[in-house]
Design an enzyme around this catalytic site. Structure first.
Site, short mmCIF file in Angstrom:
data_model
loop_
_atom_site.label_atom_id
_atom_site.label_comp_id
_atom_site.label_asym_id
_atom_site.label_seq_id
_atom_site.Cartn_x
_atom_site.Cartn_y
_atom_site.Cartn_z
N HIS A 159 44.70 45.70 29.61
CA HIS A 159 45.26 44.56 30.43
C HIS A 159 46.46 44.86 31.17
O HIS A 159 46.82 44.13 32.12
CB HIS A 159 45.34 43.52 29.35
CG HIS A 159 45.17 42.05 30.09
ND1 HIS A 159 45.68 41.87 31.42
CD2 HIS A 159 44.54 40.82 29.63
CE1 HIS A 159 45.24 40.38 31.76
NE2 HIS A 159 44.69 39.88 30.61
N ASN A 380 27.45 43.90 42.53
CA ASN A 380 26.19 44.44 42.74
C ASN A 380 25.93 45.91 43.18
O ASN A 380 26.65 46.24 44.27
CB ASN A 380 25.64 43.80 43.87
CG ASN A 380 24.03 44.35 44.40
OD1 ASN A 380 23.59 45.02 43.70
ND2 ASN A 380 23.53 43.81 45.45
#
Length: 454
Positions: A159, A380
């Site tokens: 992170h 996608n």
């Protein structure tokens, strides 16, 4: 029951030579509270009309290597310098990648891919020695092909390198290249110096999220070992939001967001469930993104570092538990409203002056983050949009709000992490506060009957 077969992990390096250099993280990035790994899961159906002979593992692996040419610091390793300052050694060692297959279909997996995903270890195997913060790969990818022709991409991110919008930029770059692009449509921007502390550093705002408070609780949360902690997810749909909105004063209805209302509700129910001493100060910290025009923090479009703060709402437990929901809601709104450029600068200065402290990590503190609009569901790789995409679980004190469509409607899924006994009480409190009054149920049924007769 199913089996996952994994090949040995490999390191994916940038497809072309990249600069060998050292880059500093920002003073927001390298705080103690961000030094952990975040798991994400993305599930895709087969799409034979588009990808008759394409292998998702090959397509993603190649695109990943090409994207790392632009995001080459992610292929490096973190080092810690004086005063706990983190730097990236951009050595091109690469990120960890695992190819796998499982004799199961997406349909068979069903809701088990949703948070708190009980199958996470299968689809994101933690290879020993790979999950450290310093000197380890900054990302782990596992692509698992399923018997239905679909696949699951799970990843783990250090992170300190990125927040959710920053990670999304990287994932979209990979996806664009998997679909044939030569370069990302948004070029990445490092420029972490934009969020360095000022010289000289000066704390100009109140930061309750980093304050240590006297803990009057019975210690049940802090002393709970991992075996006593449980994860469950809770769904907020149209019915739950309608019931909650009926409990708040008219002057707040037009100005409160769905996030504000859910946060107020969870904070109150969680405090009741933990049976915190009435004198105890409790907090909820709302992670607020600094990007965009709203908070006046000018960051480049392609900035992929951590760019948020988490101002805290503060109350005595007794006041929070005994007052109507509107009390908690006003506190949440006021805390969020403190976020602006000055607040973020003041956070960076505080972190440097106080040695990059951890945010308060007692059970009386609760952190929430709304990632419903981040856009993981738009990634996608050439197989269409994922059927689910997002975090796999709550991470210690942090709950993430995740966009989720059930069989009926779009709603918000919130994973929670609590001791077992508190989780049972939390569920009861949440059911009570979101329970539709009997007269409302009768009115809704009457309206439905009238509509069906027309």
């Amino acid at each position: 029951m199913f089996q996952v077969k994994r090949l040995q992990p490999e390191l994916i390096t940038p497809a072309k030579p990249t600069p060998q250099e050292t880059k500093f993280l920002s003073d927001i990035d390298d705080q103690e509270g961000f030094r952990f790994q975040v798991p994400i899961i993305m599930c895709y159906k087969d799409n034979p009309s588009v990808n008759k002979n394409r292998n998702p593992v090959k397509a993603i692996k190649e695109a990943l290597s090409r994207a790392l040419v632009y995001y080459y610091p992610l292929a490096g390793r973190l080092r810690e310098g004086p005063n706990k300052k983190l730097v990236v050694d951009c050595n091109g060692e690469g990120i960890l990648f695992v190819e796998a297959s499982a004799d199961v279909t997406l349909e068979q997996l069903g809701d088990k891919i949703l948070p708190p995903c009980p199958l996470l270890e299968e689809f994101l195997f933690n290879f020993p020695g790979s999950d450290g913060i310093i000197g380890c790969p900054l990302l782990l990818f596992q692509v698992t092909c399923l018997t239905c022709g679909g696949f699951i991409l799970a990843l783990r991110l250090n992170h300190t390198m990125c927040d959710a919008p920053g990670l999304l930029l990287f994932l979209k770059a990979i996806a664009e290249m998997a679909r044939g692009a030569h370069a990302p449509s948004i070029l990445p921007v490092w420029e972490r110096e934009l969020l360095f502390a000022r010289d000289p550093p000066r704390i100009t705002c109140a930061h309750h999220e980093y304050e240590d408070v006297i803990d009057h609780s019975d210690g049940s949360y802090a002393s709970s070992n991992q075996s006593n902690m449980v994860q469950r997810s809770f769904y907020f749909g149209a019915k739950e939001m309608r019931v909650l909105r009926k409990q708040i004063p008219p002057h707040l209805i037009s100005t409160c967001s769905t996030f504000d209302l859910i946060t107020a509700c969870l904070w109150k129910c969680r405090t009741l469930a933990l049976r915190i001493n009435p004198k105890q100060v409790v907090r909820v910290s709302c992670m607020v993104n600094a990007r965009g025009k709203h908070h006046n923090v000018r960051l480049p479009l392609g900035y992929y570092g951590n760019a948020f703060a988490f101002p805290a709402a503060v109350s005595k437990a007794e006041s929070l538990c005994k007052n109507p929901l509107g009390y908690a809601l006003e506190l949440v709104k006021k805390a969020k409203a403190t976020m602006n450029e000055e607040y973020l600068r003041s956070v960076a200065d505080l972190l440097v002056l106080r040695g990059r402290p951890q945010y308060s990590s007692t059970g009386s503190n609760f952190l929430v983050s709304d990632i419903t609009r981040v856009g993981f569901g738009d990634v996608n790789f050439g197989w269409g949009q994922p059927v689910f995409a997002g975090p796999t679980k709550a991470v210690d004190l942090i709950s993430l709000y995740i966009q989720h469509k059930n069989n009926i409607e779009d709603g918000i899924l919130v994973p929670m992490w609590l001791p077992f006994s508190a989780m049972e009480r939390f569920q009861q409190e949440l059911e009570r506060i979101t329970q539709e009054p009997k007269e409302d149920i009768c009115n809704n049924l009457r309206s439905t009957r009238i509509m069906s007769m027309m």
